[in-house]
Design a protein around this motif. Structure first.
Motif, PDB file in Angstrom:
ATOM      1  N   LEU A 432     128.248 103.659  79.993  1.00 45.21           N
ATOM      2  CA  LEU A 432     128.619 102.772  78.887  1.00 45.21           C
ATOM      3  C   LEU A 432     129.016 103.585  77.658  1.00 45.21           C
ATOM      4  O   LEU A 432     128.315 104.536  77.281  1.00 45.21           O
ATOM      5  CB  LEU A 432     127.446 101.860  78.525  1.00 45.21           C
ATOM      6  N   LYS A 433     130.110 103.190  77.016  1.00 42.00           N
ATOM      7  CA  LYS A 433     130.549 103.848  75.791  1.00 42.00           C
ATOM      8  C   LYS A 433     130.699 102.815  74.694  1.00 42.00           C
ATOM      9  O   LYS A 433     131.279 101.745  74.909  1.00 42.00           O
ATOM     10  CB  LYS A 433     131.882 104.568  76.016  1.00 42.00           C
ATOM     11  N   PRO A 434     130.190 103.101  73.494  1.00 40.35           N
ATOM     12  CA  PRO A 434     130.455 102.218  72.351  1.00 40.35           C
ATOM     13  C   PRO A 434     131.956 102.154  72.074  1.00 40.35           C
ATOM     14  O   PRO A 434     132.715 103.065  72.436  1.00 40.35           O
ATOM     15  CB  PRO A 434     129.701 102.885  71.197  1.00 40.35           C
ATOM     16  N   LEU A 435     132.390 101.099  71.410  1.00 35.23           N
ATOM     17  CA  LEU A 435     133.818 100.908  71.176  1.00 35.23           C
ATOM     18  C   LEU A 435     134.434 102.064  70.402  1.00 35.23           C
ATOM     19  O   LEU A 435     135.551 102.502  70.702  1.00 35.23           O
ATOM     20  CB  LEU A 435     134.050  99.587  70.437  1.00 35.23           C
ATOM     21  N   LEU A 436     133.733 102.574  69.385  1.00 35.71           N
ATOM     22  CA  LEU A 436     134.296 103.655  68.582  1.00 35.71           C
ATOM     23  C   LEU A 436     134.510 104.911  69.430  1.00 35.71           C
ATOM     24  O   LEU A 436     135.575 105.530  69.390  1.00 35.71           O
ATOM     25  CB  LEU A 436     133.367 103.970  67.408  1.00 35.71           C
ATOM     26  N   GLU A 437     133.521 105.296  70.255  1.00 35.65           N
ATOM     27  CA  GLU A 437     133.662 106.476  71.107  1.00 35.65           C
ATOM     28  C   GLU A 437     134.763 106.278  72.136  1.00 35.65           C
ATOM     29  O   GLU A 437     135.550 107.194  72.422  1.00 35.65           O
ATOM     30  CB  GLU A 437     132.326 106.761  71.796  1.00 35.65           C
ATOM     31  N   MET A 438     134.832 105.078  72.683  1.00 38.14           N
ATOM     32  CA  MET A 438     135.869 104.773  73.661  1.00 38.14           C
ATOM     33  C   MET A 438     137.257 104.907  73.042  1.00 38.14           C
ATOM     34  O   MET A 438     138.175 105.502  73.630  1.00 38.14           O
ATOM     35  CB  MET A 438     135.665 103.356  74.196  1.00 38.14           C
ATOM     36  N   LYS A 439     137.448 104.388  71.847  1.00 33.39           N
ATOM     37  CA  LYS A 439     138.760 104.439  71.206  1.00 33.39           C
ATOM     38  C   LYS A 439     139.149 105.870  70.840  1.00 33.39           C
ATOM     39  O   LYS A 439     140.319 106.256  70.937  1.00 33.39           O
ATOM     40  CB  LYS A 439     138.761 103.544  69.970  1.00 33.39           C
ATOM     41  N   LEU A 440     138.165 106.668  70.421  1.00 28.52           N
ATOM     42  CA  LEU A 440     138.455 108.065  70.104  1.00 28.52           C
ATOM     43  C   LEU A 440     138.917 108.820  71.340  1.00 28.52           C
ATOM     44  O   LEU A 440     139.860 109.627  71.285  1.00 28.52           O
ATOM     45  CB  LEU A 440     137.212 108.735  69.502  1.00 28.52           C
ATOM     46  N   GLU A 441     138.260 108.568  72.476  1.00 29.48           N
ATOM     47  CA  GLU A 441     138.673 109.224  73.727  1.00 29.48           C
ATOM     48  C   GLU A 441     140.048 108.738  74.169  1.00 29.48           C
ATOM     49  O   GLU A 441     140.888 109.523  74.620  1.00 29.48           O
ATOM     50  CB  GLU A 441     137.635 108.967  74.822  1.00 29.48           C
ATOM     51  N   ALA A 442     140.280 107.431  74.049  1.00 28.28           N
ATOM     52  CA  ALA A 442     141.558 106.873  74.485  1.00 28.28           C
ATOM     53  C   ALA A 442     142.711 107.396  73.639  1.00 28.28           C
ATOM     54  O   ALA A 442     143.825 107.608  74.140  1.00 28.28           O
ATOM     55  CB  ALA A 442     141.511 105.350  74.433  1.00 28.28           C
ATOM     56  N   ASN A 443     142.476 107.629  72.362  1.00 28.43           N
ATOM     57  CA  ASN A 443     143.535 108.132  71.489  1.00 28.43           C
ATOM     58  C   ASN A 443     143.950 109.556  71.828  1.00 28.43           C
ATOM     59  O   ASN A 443     144.992 110.026  71.354  1.00 28.43           O
ATOM     60  CB  ASN A 443     143.084 108.056  70.027  1.00 28.43           C
ATOM     61  N   ARG A 444     143.146 110.241  72.636  1.00 33.92           N
ATOM     62  CA  ARG A 444     143.509 111.596  73.053  1.00 33.92           C
ATOM     63  C   ARG A 444     144.405 111.599  74.289  1.00 33.92           C
ATOM     64  O   ARG A 444     144.798 112.667  74.764  1.00 33.92           O
ATOM     65  CB  ARG A 444     142.243 112.411  73.315  1.00 33.92           C
ATOM     66  N   ILE A 445     144.720 110.427  74.829  1.00 37.31           N
ATOM     67  CA  ILE A 445     145.640 110.354  75.976  1.00 37.31           C
ATOM     68  C   ILE A 445     147.021 110.823  75.516  1.00 37.31           C
ATOM     69  O   ILE A 445     147.559 110.308  74.534  1.00 37.31           O
ATOM     70  CB  ILE A 445     145.734 108.916  76.520  1.00 37.31           C
ATOM     71  N   PRO A 446     147.627 111.820  76.169  1.00 35.03           N
ATOM     72  CA  PRO A 446     148.955 112.303  75.755  1.00 35.03           C
ATOM     73  C   PRO A 446     149.996 111.190  75.818  1.00 35.03           C
ATOM     74  O   PRO A 446     149.916 110.278  76.645  1.00 35.03           O
ATOM     75  CB  PRO A 446     149.265 113.408  76.771  1.00 35.03           C
ATOM     76  N   ASP A 447     150.980 111.270  74.925  1.00 38.36           N
ATOM     77  CA  ASP A 447     152.031 110.250  74.892  1.00 38.36           C
ATOM     78  C   ASP A 447     152.795 110.176  76.202  1.00 38.36           C
ATOM     79  O   ASP A 447     153.298 109.116  76.587  1.00 38.36           O
ATOM     80  CB  ASP A 447     153.020 110.546  73.756  1.00 38.36           C
ATOM     81  N   SER A 448     152.894 111.320  76.887  1.00 36.33           N
ATOM     82  CA  SER A 448     153.683 111.364  78.124  1.00 36.33           C
ATOM     83  C   SER A 448     152.882 110.960  79.366  1.00 36.33           C
ATOM     84  O   SER A 448     153.439 110.856  80.454  1.00 36.33           O
ATOM     85  CB  SER A 448     154.235 112.770  78.337  1.00 36.33           C
TER      86      SER A 448
END
Length: 596
Positions: A432-448
């Motif tokens: 389980l990940k809190p929303l803030l931690e989840m969003k921080l990880e997701a924002n590191r997904i490369p654009d490509s």
């Protein structure tokens, strides 16, 4: 260290007939005088693999041979080079276009010398090839022309004309430049006889995989030839095969490790061979179920596992062809502690029946998928064998009977490691990940990066967008339909409906103690949030706004466990992370309490 070479063996090999098994299977100590590459592997994988010509000396004479491709690594890694002393453990003698070809099938390195041992000379001093003479042997005996032409169609040749024992060609030595060849090989896979239709007309096709001790090759037959040969070839049996056409392999249709493939023709000859010794059943290269997470999507692999569970046959409609297909899902487990879902299709799904409770099943050439996490699927060239008589099967059986049946297993996810099935397929409280931690990880997904990332989280529904909460869909394909007067038209199915079936398409805001996010969901999500079908909600929305708004309000302020699929997308030229709900699970407070 000095080595004693087997003086005189080169002359014996050079004059031997192909059926002298004792000579070719016996060990001989020889020295390598030279190695030369005769084929170069290019970036285009349709070109043949590297082949090496090797010159061997017994101290008195030298002869020329080809190195089997499975020994190439010895050359590449420079273990085998000039003046290396080797023990040749197995040879093969064949005729290619009526010329003798010696192939080194297995050897062992004994040591390295600094210079040539003895003063070896060519066996035939009259030859024009001073490096490695190979005098042409007498042609192998042939049957009279009347017998050899008595069977013009692809069928079993006359029993009076069997290929001479030992006079067959290794599969790994086949190439488009050879016409007269015979292979002795086992059928390890046979596809269904399928009908097809394309711009050139209709037809039938099937393929088989032949295997001998040197490798495997795929063979394909079409139309009348396919009708004729299909009942004559059986999985597990050994055949002599000749007079087929060898072409470059079409890699996108096959996972067989060979640069070439055979097309069976009207003149092709196939005869069952009852002498089946020294031919493998199937060669596997197993990966554990845990290692599947390291394999790329759409790759193929071999796996072996215990059948933990299997479902009933179901039907789905292909998006590409709109055809109905039958499928059955199996759940496999192994000693790595992981489980995986494997899908059977068509007749294989319908006819599947386990030999016993929880059998061991080995799969060769199954396709790796990433739908909802790592999964496997059968393809036309894949094979499935229950309880194979191999060491891996016996070890797995012993493990499961002694301890494995009581174990718990993890399933795969595309990211964040593995997710167990507790509380719902794919969701894991331990991740389980809190929303803030989840969003921080997701924002590191490369654009490509187009691959989704999966998260498990727990959040409370705060607001549901009331506009466009459902769409009119076709009851067959679930695609959106268009209203035309008093009826509805489905462009995909090309049919007219009296009324549509509504399906949810939702956006809703959630929050937890760390922040807020917008999630997107489809039909299962709406059914869980409202406890009503999209048809019912749409009818209420159109007839009573107050009741509709009350239903939306009651659905809010409730908490759920979510399995999310995070992926980058672009909307109005804005790059963003979109969170799609793969699973929504109402809280089970007993399970939540036990997990604490």
């Amino acid at each position: 260290m000095s080595f004693q070479l087997d003086t005189g063996i080169c002359q014996r090999i050079n004059s031997a007939t192909p059926n002298e098994d004792e000579l070719f299977g016996h060990s001989h100590t020889l020295q390598v005088l030279s190695l030369k590459k005769v084929g170069k592997q290019q970036e285009n994988t349709n070109l043949p693999s590297d082949r090496y010509r090797i010159v061997l000396s017994d101290g008195a004479h030298f002869l020329q041979a080809m190195l089997a491709t499975q020994l190439n690594d010895m050359v590449v890694e420079e273990h085998l080079k000039r003046y290396t002393v080797v023990c040749v453990e197995r040879l093969s003698c064949n005729y290619v276009q009526e010329k003798r070809l010696i192939i080194i099938m297995a050897l062992r390195i004994l040591g390295q010398e600094d210079k040539k041992i003895g003063e070896p000379v060519p066996i035939d001093t009259n030859t024009t090839h001073s490096e490695a003479p190979t005098p042409a042997p007498e042609k192998p005996l042939r049957q009279p022309t009347a017998q050899s032409t008595s069977n013009s169609n692809a069928s079993t040749p006359s029993a009076s004309r069997p290929p001479q024992r030992g006079n067959w060609h290794p599969i790994e030595g086949l190439s488009p430049y050879q016409n007269n060849w015979t292979i002795k090989a086992r059928v390890t896979q046979k596809s269904e006889l399928k009908s097809y239709s394309n711009a050139r007309g209709e037809g039938k096709v099937f393929n088989v995989t032949f295997m001998d001790e040197t490798g495997e090759i795929r063979a394909t037959a079409f139309n009348a030839i396919a009708d004729n040969l299909y009942p004559k070839l059986e999985e597990g049996k050994v055949y002599y095969v000749s007079k087929g056409k060898v072409n470059l392999a079409k890699k996108k249709f096959s996972n067989v490790q060979n640069d070439f493939e055979i097309t069976l023709e009207a003149k092709s000859e196939i005869e069952e061979c009852l002498e089946t010794s020294n031919l493998p059943m199937i060669k596997y290269s197993f990966v554990t179920l845990q290692e599947l997470q390291d394999l790329p999507k759409d790759s193929t692999c071999d796996v072996i596992g215990i059948l933990k569970d299997y479902g009933d046959v179901s039907e789905i409609t292909s998006r590409a062809t709109s055809r109905t297909m039958k499928k059955r899902e199996l759940t496999l487990v192994d000693k790595s502690g992981f489980s995986v879902r494997l899908t059977l299709w068509g007749n294989q799904a319908e006819n599947f029946s386990p030999d016993e409770q929880n059998p061991v099943i080995a799969f060769k050439g199954v396709k790796v998928g990433d739908y909802g996490g790592r999964s496997l699927g059968m393809v036309a060239s894949a094979t499935m064998t229950q309880n194979p008589d191999i060491p891996e099967s016996h070890a797995l059986r012993g493990w499961y009977d002694s301890a494995g049946s009581e174990s718990t297993f993890q399933s795969h996810s595309n990211a964040n490691g593995s997710f167990t099935g507790s509380g719902g397929a794919g969701f894991n409280r331990a991740e389980l990940k809190p929303l803030l931690e989840m969003k921080l990880e997701a924002n590191r997904i490369p654009d490509s990066d187009e691959k989704p990332v999966y998260f498990s989280t727990r959040a409370t529904v705060m607001h549901i967008r009331s506009e466009n909460i459902a769409y009119p869909a076709c009851e067959t394909c679930n695609k959106k339909v268009v209203e035309e007067g008093d009826s509805w038209r489905c462009d995909k199915c090309d049919k007219i409906l009296s009324r549509p079936t509504y399906r949810y398409i939702m956006s809703f805001a959630v929050s937890d103690h760390t922040g807020q996010a917008w999630f997107h969901g489809f039909n299962d999500v709406g059914n869980t949030l409202f406890g009503k079908s999209a048809n019912e909600i749409t009818e209420i929305k159109d007839s009573d706004d107050a009741q509709y708004n009350l239903i939306l309000a009651k659905a809010c302020c409730k908490s759920y466990n979510f399995l999310l699929r995070a992926k980058r997308d672009s909307y109005n030229d804005n790059n963003r992370i979109r969170y799609g709900v793969s699973r929504i699970l109402p809280l089970n407070y007993k399970e939540e309490n036990e997990a604490c």
